[in-house]
Design a protein around this motif. Structure first.
Motif, PDB file in Angstrom:
ATOM      1  N   TYR A  26      18.391  92.655 119.076  1.00 25.24           N
ATOM      2  CA  TYR A  26      19.222  93.831 118.870  1.00 25.24           C
ATOM      3  C   TYR A  26      19.781  94.619 119.870  1.00 25.24           C
ATOM      4  O   TYR A  26      18.847  94.611 120.877  1.00 25.24           O
ATOM      5  CB  TYR A  26      18.505  94.592 117.685  1.00 25.24           C
ATOM      6  CG  TYR A  26      18.287  93.903 116.415  1.00 25.24           C
ATOM      7  CD1 TYR A  26      19.365  94.180 115.408  1.00 25.24           C
ATOM      8  CD2 TYR A  26      16.964  93.198 116.251  1.00 25.24           C
ATOM      9  CE1 TYR A  26      18.886  93.792 114.182  1.00 25.24           C
ATOM     10  CE2 TYR A  26      16.931  92.649 115.043  1.00 25.24           C
ATOM     11  CZ  TYR A  26      18.009  92.792 113.688  1.00 25.24           C
ATOM     12  OH  TYR A  26      17.796  92.306 112.500  1.00 25.24           O
ATOM     13  N   GLY A  36      16.184  84.632 114.076  1.00 27.52           N
ATOM     14  CA  GLY A  36      15.378  85.559 114.963  1.00 27.52           C
ATOM     15  C   GLY A  36      13.979  85.876 114.432  1.00 27.52           C
ATOM     16  O   GLY A  36      13.208  86.708 115.077  1.00 27.52           O
ATOM     17  N   THR A  37      13.705  85.154 113.570  1.00 26.03           N
ATOM     18  CA  THR A  37      12.160  85.141 112.827  1.00 26.03           C
ATOM     19  C   THR A  37      10.959  84.389 113.732  1.00 26.03           C
ATOM     20  O   THR A  37      11.409  83.347 114.366  1.00 26.03           O
ATOM     21  CB  THR A  37      12.082  84.803 111.301  1.00 26.03           C
ATOM     22  OG1 THR A  37      12.652  83.396 111.386  1.00 26.03           O
ATOM     23  CG2 THR A  37      12.737  85.667 110.587  1.00 26.03           C
ATOM     24  N   SER A  47      14.043  97.664 113.188  1.00 31.21           N
ATOM     25  CA  SER A  47      14.059  98.494 114.329  1.00 31.21           C
ATOM     26  C   SER A  47      14.195 100.001 114.014  1.00 31.21           C
ATOM     27  O   SER A  47      14.069 101.068 114.714  1.00 31.21           O
ATOM     28  CB  SER A  47      15.267  97.875 115.145  1.00 31.21           C
ATOM     29  OG  SER A  47      16.192  97.934 114.549  1.00 31.21           O
ATOM     30  N   ALA A  88      20.735  88.496 115.717  1.00 27.85           N
ATOM     31  CA  ALA A  88      20.557  88.927 114.284  1.00 27.85           C
ATOM     32  C   ALA A  88      21.752  88.436 113.504  1.00 27.85           C
ATOM     33  O   ALA A  88      22.669  88.396 113.871  1.00 27.85           O
ATOM     34  CB  ALA A  88      20.224  90.344 114.463  1.00 27.85           C
ATOM     35  N   GLY A 128       7.544  90.607 116.175  1.00 29.76           N
ATOM     36  CA  GLY A 128       8.776  90.696 115.909  1.00 29.76           C
ATOM     37  C   GLY A 128       9.694  91.947 116.168  1.00 29.76           C
ATOM     38  O   GLY A 128      10.538  92.221 116.989  1.00 29.76           O
ATOM     39  N   THR A 129       8.949  93.120 115.876  1.00 34.13           N
ATOM     40  CA  THR A 129       9.722  94.287 115.873  1.00 34.13           C
ATOM     41  C   THR A 129       9.390  95.139 117.329  1.00 34.13           C
ATOM     42  O   THR A 129      10.437  95.692 117.806  1.00 34.13           O
ATOM     43  CB  THR A 129       8.957  95.491 115.029  1.00 34.13           C
ATOM     44  OG1 THR A 129       7.586  95.582 115.182  1.00 34.13           O
ATOM     45  CG2 THR A 129       9.314  95.073 113.673  1.00 34.13           C
ATOM     46  N   ALA A 180      17.198  96.771 109.718  1.00 40.43           N
ATOM     47  CA  ALA A 180      17.724  96.083 111.050  1.00 40.43           C
ATOM     48  C   ALA A 180      16.425  95.460 111.692  1.00 40.43           C
ATOM     49  O   ALA A 180      15.939  95.687 112.743  1.00 40.43           O
ATOM     50  CB  ALA A 180      18.162  97.157 111.915  1.00 40.43           C
ATOM     51  N   GLY A 181      15.791  94.785 110.913  1.00 36.64           N
ATOM     52  CA  GLY A 181      14.637  94.046 111.329  1.00 36.64           C
ATOM     53  C   GLY A 181      13.602  94.757 111.759  1.00 36.64           C
ATOM     54  O   GLY A 181      12.692  94.313 112.499  1.00 36.64           O
ATOM     55  N   ASN A 192      12.853  91.931 118.962  1.00 35.99           N
ATOM     56  CA  ASN A 192      14.099  92.649 118.401  1.00 35.99           C
ATOM     57  C   ASN A 192      14.766  93.407 119.876  1.00 35.99           C
ATOM     58  O   ASN A 192      15.787  93.457 119.698  1.00 35.99           O
ATOM     59  CB  ASN A 192      13.514  93.820 117.654  1.00 35.99           C
ATOM     60  CG  ASN A 192      13.561  93.538 116.060  1.00 35.99           C
ATOM     61  OD1 ASN A 192      13.709  92.329 115.632  1.00 35.99           O
ATOM     62  ND2 ASN A 192      13.035  94.444 115.335  1.00 35.99           N
ATOM     63  N   LEU A 211      18.866  97.631 121.032  1.00 32.48           N
ATOM     64  CA  LEU A 211      18.125  98.867 120.710  1.00 32.48           C
ATOM     65  C   LEU A 211      18.665 100.218 121.481  1.00 32.48           C
ATOM     66  O   LEU A 211      19.031  99.864 122.594  1.00 32.48           O
ATOM     67  CB  LEU A 211      16.796  98.388 120.792  1.00 32.48           C
ATOM     68  CG  LEU A 211      16.207  97.271 120.054  1.00 32.48           C
ATOM     69  CD1 LEU A 211      14.678  97.212 120.552  1.00 32.48           C
ATOM     70  CD2 LEU A 211      16.177  97.643 118.570  1.00 32.48           C
TER      71      LEU A 211
END
Length: 332
Positions: free
Chosen positions: A111, A167-168, A80, A331, A102-103, A77-78, A107, A113
């Protein structure tokens, strides 16, 4: 005023003594920390840039702490899932996590979260940053960044830019560039930055916004052009490439920075010991050289404090979330 009877006090005495003993034990444990190995969670697979940086730092921290810092990869999940593992861990300093722009920033906007990136983590230290290079295929006629912007505006119906995926940082940089320059172009997503760089070298796409560490070898070998580095100062890895401020696009900053966090509620004394170990590691000439060889810029000691990481982390969320949400980036 209500007072406790002697009998009540006698009943409470063992309980109070127990609390005092627990406090004493906890205080002693903090003072002796660490007494066994520390785990550092990497939210990506082994062998990638974040994993490599983590292992370099972990070696230095091991020497400083006198206990092994073990690197464990928890992917998905990238990143996460790995961050979630840190959030849920006991706040005792024995499980910490490394992450990056990113994280710990993107994210949160991409995402759904189950944790709060600011409230549920304790910042420990910023450890490295890697600004991006604005690059193009060699066939693009522009000789500098101003000419590149003009060329994109004149050809924007035909211009394309590659990314390492939705999303990068390379994707969000492309959107950021469009917003900053008033241009439009097609954004093409690849499965990683490697394939995107290969298509740029092959001339199949026109532009790229890639981490210095990834793009610089191709620039050095003459396979692509570089116009500017996306930071306030020139990169130590590429001192001959101008900053965006120097090249005519002031304030266009994007850096894939790495930091280390502990779970929320980790005692300040433990965070201080972790921070001191990281600072000692980053001061080691051998560690600095290994990070520089990866194209990483090392923050100053003032930027390595928990407070500095917390402030930077919050500022990055405030900067990037509106851009990501306005562009509707999700994502895949």
């Amino acid at each position: 005023m209500c007072t406790l009877s002697a009998r009540a006090m006698r009943k409470l005495a063992p309980l109070l003594a127990g609390f005092a003993l627990l406090a004493l034990v906890a205080s002693s444990a903090i003072a002796q920390y660490p007494t066994h190995p520390v785990t550092m969670v990497v939210p990506f697979s082994a062998g990638g840039p974040t994993d490599t940086i983590a292992r370099i730092i972990a070696e230095g921290m091991t020497r400083s702490l006198g206990q092994t810092v073990v690197v464990e990869n928890t992917t998905g999940a990238g990143g996460s899932i790995g961050v979630s593992r840190v959030v849920r861990a006991a706040p005792d300093g024995y499980l910490i996590g490394i992450g990056h722009l990113g994280t710990h920033v993107f994210n949160g906007a991409i995402y759904p979260l189950q944790y709060d990136l600011l409230r549920d983590l304790s910042p420990v230290a910023m450890i490295a940053s890697n600004p991006q290079l604005i690059v193009s295929k060699n066939a693009v006629p522009a000789k500098n960044l101003k000419e590149l912007v003009a060329w994109v505006k004149a050809n924007q119906d035909k211009v394309s830019s590659g990314t390492g995926g939705s999303g990068t940082p390379s994707h969000i940089s492309g959107v950021y560039f469009q917003n900053a320059t008033g241009t439009k172009f097609v954004i093409v997503h690849y499965r990683g930055s490697g394939p995107a760089m290969q298509d740029l070298i092959g001339g199949h796409i026109d532009l790229g916004f890639e981490q210095t560490a990834n793009a610089l070898p191709h620039v050095r070998s003459g396979k692509m052009k570089a116009y500017a580095v996306t930071s306030k100062t020139r990169s130590a890895a590429a001192p001959d490439i101008p900053t965006v401020d120097e090249a005519g696009l002031p304030g266009f900053y994007m850096s894939v920075w790495h930091g280390i966090w502990a779970p929320k509620g980790t005692p300040k004394a433990v965070v201080a010991k972790l921070n001191a170990a990281i600072k000692e590691s980053l001061a080691d000439p051998a560690v600095r050289k290994r990070l520089a060889d990866l194209g990483q810029d090392i923050p100053t000691p003032e930027q390595q404090t928990p407070e500095a990481l917390g402030t930077h982390h919050k500022a990055e969320i405030e900067k990037w979330w509106p851009i990501i949400k306005a562009a509707g980036i999700k994502a895949e």
